[in-house]
Design a protein around this motif. Structure first.
Motif, PDB file in Angstrom:
ATOM      1  N   UNK A   8       0.829  -1.202   0.000  1.00  0.00           N
ATOM      2  CA  UNK A   8       0.000   0.000   0.000  1.00  0.00           C
ATOM      3  C   UNK A   8       0.864   1.253   0.000  1.00  0.00           C
ATOM      4  N   UNK A   9       1.922   1.230   0.794  1.00  0.00           N
ATOM      5  CA  UNK A   9       2.796   2.395   0.893  1.00  0.00           C
ATOM      6  C   UNK A   9       3.522   2.658  -0.429  1.00  0.00           C
ATOM      7  N   UNK A  10       4.031   1.608  -1.044  1.00  0.00           N
ATOM      8  CA  UNK A  10       4.735   1.759  -2.314  1.00  0.00           C
ATOM      9  C   UNK A  10       3.793   2.253  -3.412  1.00  0.00           C
ATOM     10  N   UNK A  11       2.578   1.718  -3.433  1.00  0.00           N
ATOM     11  CA  UNK A  11       1.605   2.136  -4.434  1.00  0.00           C
ATOM     12  C   UNK A  11       1.193   3.595  -4.234  1.00  0.00           C
ATOM     13  N   UNK A  12       0.992   3.988  -2.974  1.00  0.00           N
ATOM     14  CA  UNK A  12       0.612   5.373  -2.693  1.00  0.00           C
ATOM     15  C   UNK A  12       1.699   6.338  -3.166  1.00  0.00           C
ATOM     16  N   UNK A  13       2.946   5.974  -2.946  1.00  0.00           N
ATOM     17  CA  UNK A  13       4.055   6.823  -3.391  1.00  0.00           C
ATOM     18  C   UNK A  13       4.054   6.954  -4.912  1.00  0.00           C
ATOM     19  N   UNK A  14       3.842   5.836  -5.611  1.00  0.00           N
ATOM     20  CA  UNK A  14       3.847   5.867  -7.073  1.00  0.00           C
ATOM     21  C   UNK A  14       2.659   6.659  -7.612  1.00  0.00           C
ATOM     22  N   UNK A  15       1.487   6.467  -7.025  1.00  0.00           N
ATOM     23  CA  UNK A  15       0.290   7.196  -7.473  1.00  0.00           C
ATOM     24  C   UNK A  15       0.476   8.695  -7.289  1.00  0.00           C
ATOM     25  N   UNK A  16       0.995   9.086  -6.137  1.00  0.00           N
ATOM     26  CA  UNK A  16       1.206  10.509  -5.876  1.00  0.00           C
ATOM     27  C   UNK A  16       2.208  11.117  -6.854  1.00  0.00           C
ATOM     28  N   UNK A  17       3.196  10.332  -7.219  1.00  0.00           N
ATOM     29  CA  UNK A  17       4.246  10.843  -8.123  1.00  0.00           C
ATOM     30  C   UNK A  17       3.769  10.919  -9.574  1.00  0.00           C
ATOM     31  N   UNK A  18       3.024   9.898 -10.029  1.00  0.00           N
ATOM     32  CA  UNK A  18       2.716   9.799 -11.456  1.00  0.00           C
ATOM     33  C   UNK A  18       1.284  10.200 -11.826  1.00  0.00           C
ATOM     34  N   UNK A  19       0.413  10.313 -10.845  1.00  0.00           N
ATOM     35  CA  UNK A  19      -0.978  10.660 -11.151  1.00  0.00           C
ATOM     36  C   UNK A  19      -1.435  11.950 -10.475  1.00  0.00           C
ATOM     37  N   UNK A  20      -0.521  12.695  -9.913  1.00  0.00           N
ATOM     38  CA  UNK A  20      -0.895  13.967  -9.289  1.00  0.00           C
ATOM     39  C   UNK A  20      -1.534  14.888 -10.334  1.00  0.00           C
ATOM     40  N   UNK A  21      -2.706  15.428  -9.997  1.00  0.00           N
ATOM     41  CA  UNK A  21      -3.403  16.331 -10.901  1.00  0.00           C
ATOM     42  C   UNK A  21      -4.274  15.640 -11.936  1.00  0.00           C
ATOM     43  N   UNK A  22      -4.331  14.305 -11.915  1.00  0.00           N
ATOM     44  CA  UNK A  22      -5.167  13.566 -12.864  1.00  0.00           C
ATOM     45  C   UNK A  22      -6.636  13.928 -12.653  1.00  0.00           C
ATOM     46  N   UNK A  23      -7.362  14.038 -13.750  1.00  0.00           N
ATOM     47  CA  UNK A  23      -8.782  14.392 -13.698  1.00  0.00           C
ATOM     48  C   UNK A  23      -9.617  13.151 -13.985  1.00  0.00           C
ATOM     49  N   UNK A  24     -10.639  12.932 -13.173  1.00  0.00           N
ATOM     50  CA  UNK A  24     -11.539  11.787 -13.369  1.00  0.00           C
ATOM     51  C   UNK A  24     -12.475  12.110 -14.526  1.00  0.00           C
ATOM     52  N   UNK A  25     -12.323  11.363 -15.612  1.00  0.00           N
ATOM     53  CA  UNK A  25     -13.179  11.589 -16.781  1.00  0.00           C
ATOM     54  C   UNK A  25     -14.444  10.734 -16.739  1.00  0.00           C
ATOM     55  N   UNK A  26     -14.281   9.480 -16.325  1.00  0.00           N
ATOM     56  CA  UNK A  26     -15.425   8.570 -16.274  1.00  0.00           C
ATOM     57  C   UNK A  26     -15.317   7.673 -15.039  1.00  0.00           C
ATOM     58  N   UNK A  27     -16.474   7.228 -14.568  1.00  0.00           N
ATOM     59  CA  UNK A  27     -16.538   6.345 -13.402  1.00  0.00           C
ATOM     60  C   UNK A  27     -17.443   5.160 -13.742  1.00  0.00           C
ATOM     61  N   UNK A  28     -16.961   3.966 -13.440  1.00  0.00           N
ATOM     62  CA  UNK A  28     -17.754   2.752 -13.647  1.00  0.00           C
ATOM     63  C   UNK A  28     -17.753   1.944 -12.354  1.00  0.00           C
ATOM     64  N   UNK A  29     -18.906   1.387 -12.009  1.00  0.00           N
ATOM     65  CA  UNK A  29     -19.005   0.529 -10.831  1.00  0.00           C
ATOM     66  C   UNK A  29     -19.825  -0.701 -11.209  1.00  0.00           C
ATOM     67  N   UNK A  30     -19.207  -1.704 -11.824  1.00  0.00           N
ATOM     68  CA  UNK A  30     -19.939  -2.879 -12.291  1.00  0.00           C
ATOM     69  C   UNK A  30     -20.471  -3.774 -11.179  1.00  0.00           C
ATOM     70  N   UNK A  31     -19.937  -3.624  -9.978  1.00  0.00           N
ATOM     71  CA  UNK A  31     -20.437  -4.400  -8.840  1.00  0.00           C
ATOM     72  C   UNK A  31     -20.348  -3.533  -7.593  1.00  0.00           C
TER      73      UNK A  31
END
Length: 239
Positions: A8-31
């Motif tokens: 979880x910690x490693x993923x959070x670091x990567x998400x913060x580094x590479x997806x900062x400022x990303x805009x949610x264009x679409x949302x799907x919740x199949x279940x």
């Protein structure tokens, strides 16, 4: 098997580094336990996944999403209403609490997507007042209740299993690969279960038919005995 706290910690670091400022264009919740966020960053679109299925709980990046059913779960409406157009600021790992927080803003309004590796694993969309406005099912909190993180657990020293060679979001892709076979096996077992049940019923029916068929071999003898009984029934005592 679910994500480990260190993962979880490693993923959070990567998400913060590479997806900062990303805009949610679409949302799907199949279940009621799975959602997909189509995130746009300059130059590319990323399909981000959050899953709270037991044994499969994870955050990851996927190539393809599961198709939506004809009638999607009710929480998809809330997720779309509040997250579409929102901007991702960062991801935060609460390692001892087995939780990842994704922080968003929309029209100057803050909100948070909380992913918990509890029992059961849960996903919560929390507003600026720390109130739950959407959640996976099952979940430990209800709509309108105040969200608070899980209690601290013992430190987990297990090493990360995530590795890969992708140039972008390497660990997020690795998290999906880590669970691909387990998810495939579980889904296959779910699909086979009704077929196996039907096959067992057919086998039991076959056994009964074969038993009845075997009895027909004695039909002539039973018929003769019945005729004898019919003519001598007055000679037979009760019992």
């Amino acid at each position: 098997m679910s994500l480990r706290p260190i993962e979880l910690q490693l993923l959070a670091t990567e998400i913060s580094r590479e997806l900062e400022g990303a805009v949610v264009q679409k949302v799907y919740a199949p279940s009621t336990t799975r959602l997909f966020l189509e995130l746009r960053v300059p130059g590319r679109t990323v399909l981000f996944s959050v899953c709270s299925d037991v044994k499969l709980a994870r955050v990851s990046v996927v190539v393809e999403r599961s198709p939506n059913p004809s009638t999607p779960p009710a929480w998809q409406h809330v997720l779309r209403r509040d997250l579409t157009g929102a901007k991702l600021h960062d991801a935060e790992a609460l390692v001892l609490r087995r939780t990842m927080l994704l922080h968003f803003t929309k029209a100057s309004r803050a909100m948070m997507l909380a992913f918990e590796l509890g029992s059961p694993p849960s996903i919560f969309l929390v507003n600026e007042k720390a109130k739950v406005i959407a959640h996976s099912i099952p979940g430990r909190l209800r709509i309108g209740e105040a969200w608070a993180p899980l209690g601290e657990g013992e430190p987990n020293v297990a090493e990360s299993r995530l590795s890969g060679d992708r140039p972008i979001l390497r660990l997020c892709h690795a998290a999906e690969r880590l669970f691909e076979k387990t998810e495939y096996d579980l889904r296959l077992a779910e699909r086979r279960a009704p077929l196996i049940s039907k096959l067992k019923r057919l086998c039991r029916t076959k056994e009964k038919v074969e038993t009845d068929l075997a009895r027909t071999k004695d039909a002539d003898r039973f018929r003769r005995e019945a005729e004898l009984l019919r003519y001598h029934v007055h000679e037979i005592s009760r019992g």
